[in-house]
Write a protein that holds these residues in place. Sequence first.
Motif, short mmCIF file in Angstrom:
data_model
loop_
_atom_site.label_atom_id
_atom_site.label_comp_id
_atom_site.label_asym_id
_atom_site.label_seq_id
_atom_site.Cartn_x
_atom_site.Cartn_y
_atom_site.Cartn_z
N SER A 76 0.84 -1.20 0.00
CA SER A 76 0.00 0.00 0.00
C SER A 76 0.87 1.25 0.00
O SER A 76 2.08 1.18 0.21
CB SER A 76 -0.88 0.02 1.25
N ASP A 110 -2.36 -0.06 -9.26
CA ASP A 110 -3.36 0.68 -8.50
C ASP A 110 -4.61 0.91 -9.34
O ASP A 110 -5.72 0.77 -8.85
CB ASP A 110 -2.77 2.01 -8.03
N ASP A 111 -4.45 1.25 -10.61
CA ASP A 111 -5.60 1.51 -11.48
C ASP A 111 -6.51 0.29 -11.63
O ASP A 111 -7.72 0.43 -11.71
CB ASP A 111 -5.14 1.96 -12.87
N ALA A 114 -8.41 -0.15 -7.89
CA ALA A 114 -8.94 1.00 -7.15
C ALA A 114 -10.31 0.73 -6.55
O ALA A 114 -10.60 1.17 -5.43
CB ALA A 114 -8.98 2.22 -8.05
N ARG A 120 -4.89 2.67 -1.52
CA ARG A 120 -4.15 2.81 -2.78
C ARG A 120 -2.89 1.96 -2.70
O ARG A 120 -2.40 1.65 -1.63
CB ARG A 120 -3.77 4.28 -3.01
#
Length: 124
Positions: A76, A110-111, A114, A120
């Motif tokens: 994270s 992350d994308d 999400a 994140r």
Amino acid sequence: MAGIFFVDGIRRWLRRRNREKKLNVAKQWPMAQGEVNHWQVLNADDEVATTGTPFQIEAGFHFKVNGEYYGGYLRSVAMTHHEAESKANGEPKVSVRYNPANPDETAVLDDDNAAILPFRLVSG
């Protein structure tokens, strides 16, 4: 002493550049559903830690490709200890990108995650 800070800056820049190159390649890799095996709250990496957010969540995961199991770790962004402890729970599925030539080489972006994870990610 000033030279040391200069070298550290170059070292950080090179690491960031290499990570960005890997992520650009990983965006083209196929995706698989991974399952989180365990959570751990750790001291944050120097690159992301701040005075107010000195901890990170690390999660081990596994996924299956062509009947074979592979795994890896995700981390994270930096956060407080309370926040990390409260968010590091459950067994969510994560979207994992893997190198088709070597599925042991993974990236958890992350994308891609999400909407799945309550925090994140430091992609890589």
